[in-house]
Scaffold this motif. Structure first.
Motif, PDB file in Angstrom:
ATOM      1  N   LYS A  20       0.795  -1.140  -0.076  1.00 36.19           N
ATOM      2  CA  LYS A  20      -0.017   0.054  -0.015  1.00 36.19           C
ATOM      3  C   LYS A  20       0.895   1.258   0.017  1.00 36.19           C
ATOM      4  CE  LYS A  20      -3.884  -2.032   2.343  1.00 36.19           C
ATOM      5  NZ  LYS A  20      -4.980  -2.022   3.317  1.00 36.19           N
ATOM      6  N   CYS A  23       1.730   2.053   3.865  1.00 42.76           N
ATOM      7  CA  CYS A  23       2.217   1.017   4.992  1.00 42.76           C
ATOM      8  C   CYS A  23       2.677  -0.187   4.203  1.00 42.76           C
ATOM      9  CB  CYS A  23       1.067   0.595   5.815  1.00 42.76           C
ATOM     10  SG  CYS A  23      -0.397   0.140   4.894  1.00 42.76           S
ATOM     11  N   CYS A  25       1.350  -3.211   4.058  1.00 40.80           N
ATOM     12  CA  CYS A  25       0.243  -4.196   3.784  1.00 40.80           C
ATOM     13  C   CYS A  25       0.264  -4.618   2.355  1.00 40.80           C
ATOM     14  CB  CYS A  25      -1.228  -3.696   4.199  1.00 40.80           C
ATOM     15  SG  CYS A  25      -1.147  -3.433   5.996  1.00 40.80           S
ATOM     16  N   VAL A  37      -4.426  -5.406   6.665  1.00 45.34           N
ATOM     17  CA  VAL A  37      -4.651  -4.282   7.487  1.00 45.34           C
ATOM     18  C   VAL A  37      -3.568  -4.149   8.401  1.00 45.34           C
ATOM     19  CG1 VAL A  37      -6.877  -4.044   7.006  1.00 45.34           C
ATOM     20  CG2 VAL A  37      -6.155  -5.219   8.966  1.00 45.34           C
ATOM     21  N   CYS A  38      -3.111  -2.865   8.942  1.00 43.37           N
ATOM     22  CA  CYS A  38      -2.458  -2.598  10.041  1.00 43.37           C
ATOM     23  C   CYS A  38      -2.542  -1.374  10.694  1.00 43.37           C
ATOM     24  CB  CYS A  38      -0.881  -2.504   9.269  1.00 43.37           C
ATOM     25  SG  CYS A  38      -0.516  -1.134   8.522  1.00 43.37           S
ATOM     26  N   CYS A  41      -3.086   1.834   8.073  1.00 43.64           N
ATOM     27  CA  CYS A  41      -4.346   1.905   7.171  1.00 43.64           C
ATOM     28  C   CYS A  41      -5.561   1.635   7.928  1.00 43.64           C
ATOM     29  CB  CYS A  41      -4.031   0.854   6.097  1.00 43.64           C
ATOM     30  SG  CYS A  41      -3.947  -0.872   6.467  1.00 43.64           S
TER      31      CYS A  41
HETATM   32 ZN    ZN Z   1      -1.647  -1.235   6.542  1.00 44.49          ZN
END
Ligand code: ZN
Ligand code: ADP
Ligand code: MG
Length: 476
Positions: A20, A23, A25, A37-38, A41
């Motif tokens: 992304k 990040c 991901c 996801v993290c 995001c």
């Molecule tokens: Zn993320």
């Protein structure tokens, strides 16, 4: 009153980076909801974004291909709004200093060329995806899409018809695909076009109030929506009404646009510089290295091939539709094939097989080199064009080389005049009526005889020799 349309396009392109934009991901579209996801995001307080370098690289390449100036210094900004698709309550985008600006793209409609100005191309993050189809009166939010890397490409209001808008979108998509910076997959939403449309009395300088049509699933849908919107706006004005600045949706079943919401203006978003990200500083060396990495773009490739092959603009357009197709065609030619022959076989028989199998030329078992070998077999008289079609089908199925198929199936053309004369003699003896017709002046029966000889030889007789042998025997 005569009106003219004024149209500007905003296109969101998802760049095909592996991670992304802010990040690490994954950008995999097919992952189950909320697995890519993290904290960044998901918009957790205190999580720190880091700009994806590949995003800058690919966005710059797109900007260069659109003849943009690449900013030496650009930054990210926060676009503030509340909506459940954006956990941070702001989207990171670029406001007053976009990465790319002041470019242009040449389109062609009915043979007329025209430049469409590119105002800007800026980087931003996508939002999460809301779904209202999960049942139980509930809505779902999938954050896999949050933070996906988007390049938003905005045109000047230079477009004046739905045809021009369609040409713009098609050629923009083609360029992005040539660059391999995006999958350009409309079904997966990696290319989303919004049209801004207004009308004004012909000759008037000031623009009319615009509406923006969003969420159209295809370019042809966008073109239809534009056409509808132009007609609708003219009618409203002619009836003494006023155009309201708003966002409209497109109902593909009813073929009409409908009002969705009144549009916010920029100051509602309270843009301000993103304090958690450093500016992007592009130097000459970086820009030059990206320039050097650009492939030959569609327009240049078309011009070169029209020049070097003498093929019609239409043929060249088809053959350069995708980079893979153009590479294939050029490889066949590099093997010494005649351009017209190569073009006919690729656009004709091979394309038919590809379409029937729903295959892309990249996945075809027939390599460009093998196709060139097949054309060489026709050229040197080993097989006829008719037999070659059969050989191509076998190549398409098995991936075998044409020589092998010709040998295995015993398809070598009969060029032995003695053997052909014998067949001709037999055919004439068996068809005295037609022989009489020929002698009576009906030259057309020659076609019947050719067909008979071909049938008797399973299509393997050389047609030119057959013709000669027939005429010689009949005239004797
Ligand atoms: Zn993320
Ligand atoms: P907004 O702030 O509403 O997004 P912008 O000024 O950023 O508006 O322009 C968005 C797009 O709309 C651009 O492509 C621009 O060329 C186009 N545009 C601007 N004004 C008009 C107008 N009056 N009619 C048609 N298109 C317009
Ligand atoms: Mg807009």
């Amino acid at each position: 009153m005569e009106y003219e349309a004024v149209i500007g396009m905003e296109v969101h392109v998802q760049m095909n980076t592996r991670s992304k934009v802010f990040c690490g991901c994954s950008t995999n579209f097919h992952a189950p909801p909320n697995t890519n996801v993290c904290p960044v995001c998901l918009g957790m307080p205190g999580a720190m974004p880091v700009l994806n370098r590949e995003m800058v690289t690919k966005s710059t390449m797109a900007g260069l291909a659109l003849n943009c100036t690449i900013s030496r210094w650009s930054k990210q900004d926060r676009k503030n709004y509340f909506y459940p698709d954006q956990a941070k309550n702001y989207q990171i985008s670029q406001y007053d200093l976009p990465l790319c600006h002041d470019g242009n793209l040449e389109i062609e409609v009915n043979g007329v060329k025209k430049d469409i100005g590119i105002t800007r191309a800026h980087m931003e993050e996508d939002t999460a995806r809301n779904t209202h189809t999960i049942g139980g009166g509930q809505s779902g939010v999938d954050f896999n899409r949050a933070g996906m890397p988007l390049l938003e490409i905005v045109t000047e209001p230079d477009i004046t018809s739905s045809d021009e808008a369609f040409a713009y979108l098609t050629s923009l998509k083609q360029i992005l695909a040539y660059l391999n910076v995006s999958d350009c997959n409309m079904e997966e939403g990696s290319l989303r076009a919004e049209a801004n449309i207004s009308v004004r009395p012909k000759g008037q300088k000031e623009f009319g109030t615009k509406t923006e049509v969003k969420n159209v699933a295809s370019f042809s849908g966008t073109a239809k929506a534009i056409e509808y919107e132009i007609k609708r706006q003219i009618k409203v004005l002619n009836d003494g009404g006023e155009i309201i600045q708003e966002t409209r949706g497109w109902d593909a079943d009813k073929n009409r646009t409908f009002s969705q919401r009144q549009k916010e203006s920029a100051h509602d978003y309270r843009y301000f510089p993103e304090p958690d990200l450093v500016p992007v500083v592009m130097d000459d060396a970086w820009e030059q290295s990206l320039k050097d990495s650009l492939p030959e773009l569609p327009a240049a490739r078309r011009a070169r091939l029209e020049d070097s092959t003498g093929l019609s603009p239409y043929d060249v357009q088809v053959l350069t539709a995708t980079k893979a197709m153009a590479d294939y065609f050029e490889t066949v030619m590099d093997q010494g094939a005649d351009a017209k022959q190569a073009a006919n076989w690729i656009m004709g028989d091979l394309q038919k097989l590809l379409s029937a199998a729903d295959q892309d030329i990249m996945d075809a078992k027939v390599s460009a080199v093998d196709l060139a070998d097949l054309l060489a077999l026709i050229e040197d008289g080993t097989i006829s064009g008719k037999i070659a079609k059969e050989v191509l089908e076998a190549m398409f199925e098995t991936g075998d080389a044409p020589k092998k198929i010709v040998e295995d199936k015993g398809l070598v053309q009969i060029t032995d005049t003695g053997a052909i004369d014998a067949v001709v003699e037999e055919i004439l003896a068996n068809n005295p009526t037609q022989v009489e017709q020929y002698k009576g002046g009906n030259e057309k029966v020659i076609g019947f005889f050719v067909g008979q000889v071909m049938k008797a030889t399973q299509g393997k007789a050389n047609p030119k020799i057959v013709n000669e042998a027939l005429r010689a025997a009949l005239n004797a």
